[in-house]
Design a protein around this motif. Structure first.
Motif, short mmCIF file in Angstrom:
data_model
loop_
_atom_site.label_atom_id
_atom_site.label_comp_id
_atom_site.label_asym_id
_atom_site.label_seq_id
_atom_site.Cartn_x
_atom_site.Cartn_y
_atom_site.Cartn_z
N UNK A 24 39.28 23.23 40.52
CA UNK A 24 39.74 23.94 41.72
C UNK A 24 39.41 25.42 41.59
N UNK A 25 38.81 25.98 42.62
CA UNK A 25 38.45 27.40 42.61
C UNK A 25 39.65 28.26 42.96
N UNK A 26 39.89 29.29 42.16
CA UNK A 26 40.96 30.25 42.40
C UNK A 26 40.34 31.51 42.98
N UNK A 27 40.88 31.95 44.11
CA UNK A 27 40.30 33.08 44.84
C UNK A 27 40.95 34.39 44.37
N UNK A 28 40.10 35.31 43.95
CA UNK A 28 40.55 36.52 43.26
C UNK A 28 40.18 37.77 44.04
N UNK A 29 41.12 38.73 44.06
CA UNK A 29 40.85 40.07 44.57
C UNK A 29 41.09 41.07 43.44
N UNK A 30 40.34 42.16 43.47
CA UNK A 30 40.54 43.24 42.51
C UNK A 30 40.70 44.54 43.28
N UNK A 57 43.87 34.67 52.13
CA UNK A 57 42.88 33.84 51.46
C UNK A 57 42.73 34.14 49.99
N UNK A 58 43.72 34.79 49.39
CA UNK A 58 43.64 35.19 47.98
C UNK A 58 44.77 34.51 47.20
N UNK A 59 44.43 33.97 46.03
CA UNK A 59 45.44 33.35 45.15
C UNK A 59 46.06 34.34 44.19
N UNK A 60 45.25 35.26 43.67
CA UNK A 60 45.75 36.24 42.69
C UNK A 60 44.99 37.54 42.84
N UNK A 61 45.73 38.62 42.67
CA UNK A 61 45.14 39.95 42.79
C UNK A 61 45.35 40.72 41.48
N UNK A 62 44.27 41.26 40.94
CA UNK A 62 44.36 42.22 39.84
C UNK A 62 44.45 43.61 40.45
N UNK A 63 45.39 44.40 39.95
CA UNK A 63 45.55 45.77 40.42
C UNK A 63 45.23 46.71 39.27
N UNK A 64 44.10 47.40 39.37
CA UNK A 64 43.61 48.27 38.29
C UNK A 64 43.62 49.72 38.77
N UNK A 65 44.78 50.17 39.20
CA UNK A 65 44.96 51.52 39.74
C UNK A 65 45.72 52.40 38.76
#
Length: 342
Positions: free
Chosen positions: A1-7, A68-76
């Protein structure tokens, strides 16, 4: 299963490292990249070493459709991260790479980072992201707070020793050397080549480094009493890497045994044979941490040396490791790449 990622914060060093790791991840797909200061640019323009990848263009974080995103990395940066994360939708799983949710007591955050906590309600649900020690909590978390890279290195060297009771708690000295990428990508005068190369310097001397807040929090919790380590970081003219040397009271054999037992089943933590010590060269670009132990000429003293890559195991690699747990995939997925040597 593809996991949709935002950064969010994709134009910094940790953002680029996340992309490098996710590029070969078997089930993560990057669907959105945000960097408000560079919105409208491509990743090839910002980081030419990633031009071979098919990546979405950079946008502002407000433009991302998080449905449409499963998990978000926050690199701020810290403070900014609290402000942004508090506005993200409630269904979203988040791994924060900043300092904003590491300290459980909001008053401690104010003490070490100089401004009031801006998301105290979210702090209550944040899980401290030192994967090997909070694995079960991380699996069920919505918000995971990545550790500081210096804090992670020191804890890998010392946590099992505190838990096993094999060292004294009142005379721990932690001497740490770190590469320049730990200071981030923003322009700083002291990080110019002419200012930094061919020399080294101690900084935050005398107990002012912000990662001391994590050491105080975690070591005191482990020991069930107040523990304060003496800690001095040094900036070295190298791009990546951390080498932490801990001086402790205790028998070297007992120290080595405690570390060996604690990390026997850990895929990313390597305890070296007794008497060997690691190099930052041996973990460069990888999610591994190498730990060595030697005795001292003074009886009853031991020296523990830990090496990791600050951008990988100290930050982005740890973040991916935590995301794997949160999304129910193999914890090592995308992270078994060998170190780059020389």
């Amino acid at each position: 299963m593809t996991q949709r990622i935002a950064i969010i914060g994709a134009s910094g060093y940790t953002g680029a490292e996340l992309i490098r790791l996710i590029a070969t991840h078997p089930s993560f797909e990057i669907k959105a990249l945000a960097a408000n200061s560079k919105a409208g640019q491509t990743m090839a323009q910002v980081f030419p070493h990633l031009r071979h990848l098919d990546l979405p263009a950079l946008v502002t974080w407000e433009e991302i459709d998080f449905d449409g995103i499963d998990l978000c990395f926050c690199a701020l940066p810290h403070k900014t991260s609290q402000e942004v994360i508090s506005k993200l939708p409630g269904h979203l799983k988040i791994v924060d790479l900043s300092a904003d949710f590491r300290l459980r007591d909001p008053a401690d955050y104010g003490k070490w980072y100089g401004n009031p906590h801006a998301a105290e309600e979210m702090q209550k649900e944040a899980v401290y992201g030192l994967t090997e020690f909070y694995r079960d909590d991380i699996r069920g978390a919505r918000l995971v707070a990545g550790t500081g890279c210096n804090a992670a290195t020191g804890q890998f060297a010392l946590r099992p020793l505190i838990s096993a009771g094999v060292i004294g708690l009142d005379d721990i000295i932690l001497d740490l050397k770190c590469g320049v990428s730990g200071a981030g990508r923003s322009l700083k005068e002291n990080l110019l080549h002419a200012e930094l190369s061919e020399g080294t310097n101690a900084y935050a001397v005398g107990g002012t480094h912000r990662h001391l807040g994590e050491f105080d929090q975690e070591f005191s919790k482990l020991a069930g009493r107040d523990v304060r380590v003496q800690f001095t970081p040094h900036l070295l003219p190298m791009n990546r890497g951390i080498l932490a040397t801990a001086y402790v009271s205790g028998e070297a054999d007992a120290v080595h045994d405690a570390l060996t037992r604690a990390y026997a089943d850990e895929p990313f933590l390597e305890v070296l044979p007794m008497g060997e010590t690691p190099s930052t060269h041996h973990v460069r670009g990888s999610n591994f941490c190498h730990i060595g132990v030697t005795g001292d000429r003074i009886p009853g003293r031991a020296i523990v040396v830990a090496a990791l890559d600050n951008l990988t195991k100290g930050s982005s690699g740890q973040a991916v490791q935590n995301a794997n747990l949160m999304l129910g995939v193999d914890e090592t997925a995308g992270l078994m790449l060998a170190p780059c040597f020389p």
